[in-house]
Design an enzyme around this catalytic site. Structure first.
Site, PDB file in Angstrom:
ATOM      1  N   HIS A  99      -7.591 -15.130   7.908  1.00  0.00           N
ATOM      2  CA  HIS A  99      -6.272 -14.671   8.350  1.00  0.00           C
ATOM      3  C   HIS A  99      -6.380 -13.579   9.417  1.00  0.00           C
ATOM      4  O   HIS A  99      -5.521 -12.690   9.489  1.00  0.00           O
ATOM      5  CB  HIS A  99      -5.471 -14.172   7.147  1.00  0.00           C
ATOM      6  CG  HIS A  99      -5.256 -15.234   6.103  1.00  0.00           C
ATOM      7  ND1 HIS A  99      -4.400 -16.296   6.296  1.00  0.00           N
ATOM      8  CD2 HIS A  99      -5.817 -15.407   4.866  1.00  0.00           C
ATOM      9  CE1 HIS A  99      -4.414 -17.072   5.219  1.00  0.00           C
ATOM     10  NE2 HIS A  99      -5.276 -16.554   4.349  1.00  0.00           N
ATOM     11  N   ARG A 151      -0.074 -12.405   4.638  1.00  0.00           N
ATOM     12  CA  ARG A 151       1.367 -12.638   4.469  1.00  0.00           C
ATOM     13  C   ARG A 151       2.175 -12.326   5.726  1.00  0.00           C
ATOM     14  O   ARG A 151       3.377 -12.605   5.788  1.00  0.00           O
ATOM     15  CB  ARG A 151       1.879 -11.801   3.293  1.00  0.00           C
ATOM     16  CG  ARG A 151       1.221 -12.196   1.965  1.00  0.00           C
ATOM     17  CD  ARG A 151       1.593 -11.244   0.845  1.00  0.00           C
ATOM     18  NE  ARG A 151       0.910 -11.600  -0.401  1.00  0.00           N
ATOM     19  CZ  ARG A 151       0.811 -10.808  -1.449  1.00  0.00           C
ATOM     20  NH1 ARG A 151       1.349  -9.589  -1.406  1.00  0.00           N
ATOM     21  NH2 ARG A 151       0.188 -11.190  -2.537  1.00  0.00           N
ATOM     22  N   LYS A 180       3.347   6.755   4.830  1.00  0.00           N
ATOM     23  CA  LYS A 180       2.620   5.485   4.894  1.00  0.00           C
ATOM     24  C   LYS A 180       2.449   4.994   6.324  1.00  0.00           C
ATOM     25  O   LYS A 180       1.956   3.881   6.526  1.00  0.00           O
ATOM     26  CB  LYS A 180       3.367   4.434   4.061  1.00  0.00           C
ATOM     27  CG  LYS A 180       3.616   4.845   2.616  1.00  0.00           C
ATOM     28  CD  LYS A 180       4.467   3.807   1.902  1.00  0.00           C
ATOM     29  CE  LYS A 180       4.980   4.328   0.569  1.00  0.00           C
ATOM     30  NZ  LYS A 180       5.832   3.343  -0.123  1.00  0.00           N
ATOM     31  N   ARG A 198      13.242  -2.940  -9.029  1.00  0.00           N
ATOM     32  CA  ARG A 198      11.844  -2.773  -9.402  1.00  0.00           C
ATOM     33  C   ARG A 198      11.807  -2.370 -10.879  1.00  0.00           C
ATOM     34  O   ARG A 198      12.721  -2.690 -11.622  1.00  0.00           O
ATOM     35  CB  ARG A 198      11.181  -1.719  -8.505  1.00  0.00           C
ATOM     36  CG  ARG A 198      10.941  -2.221  -7.092  1.00  0.00           C
ATOM     37  CD  ARG A 198      10.386  -1.153  -6.190  1.00  0.00           C
ATOM     38  NE  ARG A 198      11.432  -0.287  -5.672  1.00  0.00           N
ATOM     39  CZ  ARG A 198      11.224   0.648  -4.743  1.00  0.00           C
ATOM     40  NH1 ARG A 198      10.012   0.825  -4.254  1.00  0.00           N
ATOM     41  NH2 ARG A 198      12.222   1.397  -4.304  1.00  0.00           N
ATOM     42  N   ARG A 213      21.509  16.801  -3.053  1.00  0.00           N
ATOM     43  CA  ARG A 213      21.677  15.384  -3.371  1.00  0.00           C
ATOM     44  C   ARG A 213      22.271  15.235  -4.761  1.00  0.00           C
ATOM     45  O   ARG A 213      21.892  15.949  -5.682  1.00  0.00           O
ATOM     46  CB  ARG A 213      20.333  14.639  -3.328  1.00  0.00           C
ATOM     47  CG  ARG A 213      19.497  14.874  -2.069  1.00  0.00           C
ATOM     48  CD  ARG A 213      20.133  14.220  -0.869  1.00  0.00           C
ATOM     49  NE  ARG A 213      19.416  14.544   0.352  1.00  0.00           N
ATOM     50  CZ  ARG A 213      18.464  13.787   0.890  1.00  0.00           C
ATOM     51  NH1 ARG A 213      18.099  12.661   0.292  1.00  0.00           N
ATOM     52  NH2 ARG A 213      17.888  14.131   2.029  1.00  0.00           N
ATOM     53  N   PRO A 269       0.824  -1.207   0.000  1.00  0.00           N
ATOM     54  CA  PRO A 269       0.000   0.000   0.000  1.00  0.00           C
ATOM     55  C   PRO A 269       0.862   1.263   0.000  1.00  0.00           C
ATOM     56  O   PRO A 269       1.873   1.323   0.684  1.00  0.00           O
ATOM     57  CB  PRO A 269      -0.792  -0.126   1.303  1.00  0.00           C
ATOM     58  CG  PRO A 269      -0.800  -1.581   1.614  1.00  0.00           C
ATOM     59  CD  PRO A 269       0.526  -2.091   1.119  1.00  0.00           C
ATOM     60  N   GLU A 270       0.454   2.236  -0.804  1.00  0.00           N
ATOM     61  CA  GLU A 270       1.162   3.516  -0.834  1.00  0.00           C
ATOM     62  C   GLU A 270       0.317   4.565  -0.115  1.00  0.00           C
ATOM     63  O   GLU A 270      -0.738   4.263   0.445  1.00  0.00           O
ATOM     64  CB  GLU A 270       1.463   3.902  -2.279  1.00  0.00           C
ATOM     65  CG  GLU A 270       2.362   2.876  -2.974  1.00  0.00           C
ATOM     66  CD  GLU A 270       3.048   3.421  -4.203  1.00  0.00           C
ATOM     67  OE1 GLU A 270       3.483   4.585  -4.184  1.00  0.00           O
ATOM     68  OE2 GLU A 270       3.163   2.683  -5.195  1.00  0.00           O
TER      69      GLU A 270
END
Length: 318
Positions: A106, A129, A61, A301, A186, A2-3
């Site tokens: 679950h 999970r 999050k 990714r 950066r 989830p974002e």
């Protein structure tokens, strides 16, 4: 995973059901789901039973429920000292259910709440999970004196485990000037910077790709030479795409993601970049140009870009 929009959907749903209610009892059905609570199930339940939920707060999050403890708060303080922290992991769900509803396969933790007219009696944590979990944590003052995160009753305290992360683009106290100053120091690529939770929180892989596509910027654009206007454009795009996702209920590629009432999001139907390898770029197609979206490996990714409207930088940082 989830974002931010998914977690905000859960926060908005949860706060209307639990704020102001007292936790009357706690059942820990699988100790693995409270493994981050080092003192174990008995202490976990003891901290929660009798506590009243004051709010549901999110930064990035991270999601937590500030608590008014059953025992009197030490004299001289007018703030909650602890919170219930919820980490959804890959498949964690916070579900409001009536007691007559059978237990989910679950189900890991059950909180029973004080009666409230027309509201379910139980808050259930379900996790197939078992990468997520619940634990009780301390609240600490925020570094900038602003609210800890997005909540209904903003207070300048934050769950200790979330205190290291930056504010997110949906936070009213997010400072673009501060973000841009730090961004320029950066020496990295733009997408790597967007995924750095210490710089700006809540932007994950899906929404980074969507924001970069909307802003017409390649993920490898160097941050130390990024113009202020470009940085502002990509932050605005990130904010817009997350607000669009919120309106749609979040992004759901996995049946395991549901909001607090058990309803899946459907923003994945509106994605412009993520997951669209070898499909036409919608923006280029609208202009009569044929351009197929590309997928490239990125930090174990994938990144999805249009080779026409998101050109590769000559001095990119990969």
């Amino acid at each position: 995973m989830p974002e931010l929009p998914e977690v905000e959907v859960v926060r908005r749903g949860l706060v209307s059901w639990v704020r102001g209610r007292t936790i009357t009892s706690v059942d820990v059905l699988d100790p693995r789901s409270i493994r981050r609570h080092a003192l174990g199930a008995q202490d976990f339940a003891g901290n929660l039973e009798g506590a009243r939920v004051l709010d549901v707060v999110r930064r990035g999050k991270f999601l937590w429920l500030p608590l008014e403890e059953a025992a009197a708060v030490p004299s001289g303080t007018d703030r909650p000292a602890v919170a219930l922290m919820a980490h959804l992991g890959m498949s964690g769900q916070l579900l409001m259910q009536d007691s007559a509803v059978p237990d989910e396969k679950h189900l890991k933790v059950r909180l029973r709440l004080s009666p409230a007219e027309g509201m379910p009696e139980q808050l259930r944590f379900v996790d197939q999970r078992i990468f997520g979990g619940l634990f009780v944590t301390s609240l600490v003052p925020t570094a900038d004196g602003g609210p800890g995160g997005l909540g209904e009753t903003p207070a300048p305290f934050i769950a200790e485990e979330a205190s290291h992360i930056a504010r997110d683009p949906l936070d009213p106290n997010f400072s673009f000037d501060s973000f841009y100053r730090r961004l320029r120091t950066r020496k990295t690529g733009l997408k790597r910077a967007l995924l750095d939770q210490g710089l700006v929180s809540g932007i994950g892989n899906i929404y980074a790709d969507e924001a970069l596509w909307r802003a017409r910027l390649h993920y490898a654009r160097p941050t130390d030479t990024l113009r202020r206007a470009d940085a502002l454009r990509v932050l605005d795009a990130a904010r817009e795409v997350m607000l669009d996702a919120l309106a749609a209920g979040g992004t759901s590629f996995d049946s395991l993601y549901v909001n607090v009432n058990g309803a899946s999001g459907y923003f994945d139907r509106s994605l412009n970049a993520y997951g669209r390898e070898n499909q036409e770029c919608k923006r280029c197609a609208a202009a009569g140009i044929l351009s197929l979206m590309k997928r490239e490996q990125f930090m174990n990714r994938s990144s999805y870009t249009c080779p026409i409207c998101q050109p590769r930088p000559r001095n990119g940082r990969w």
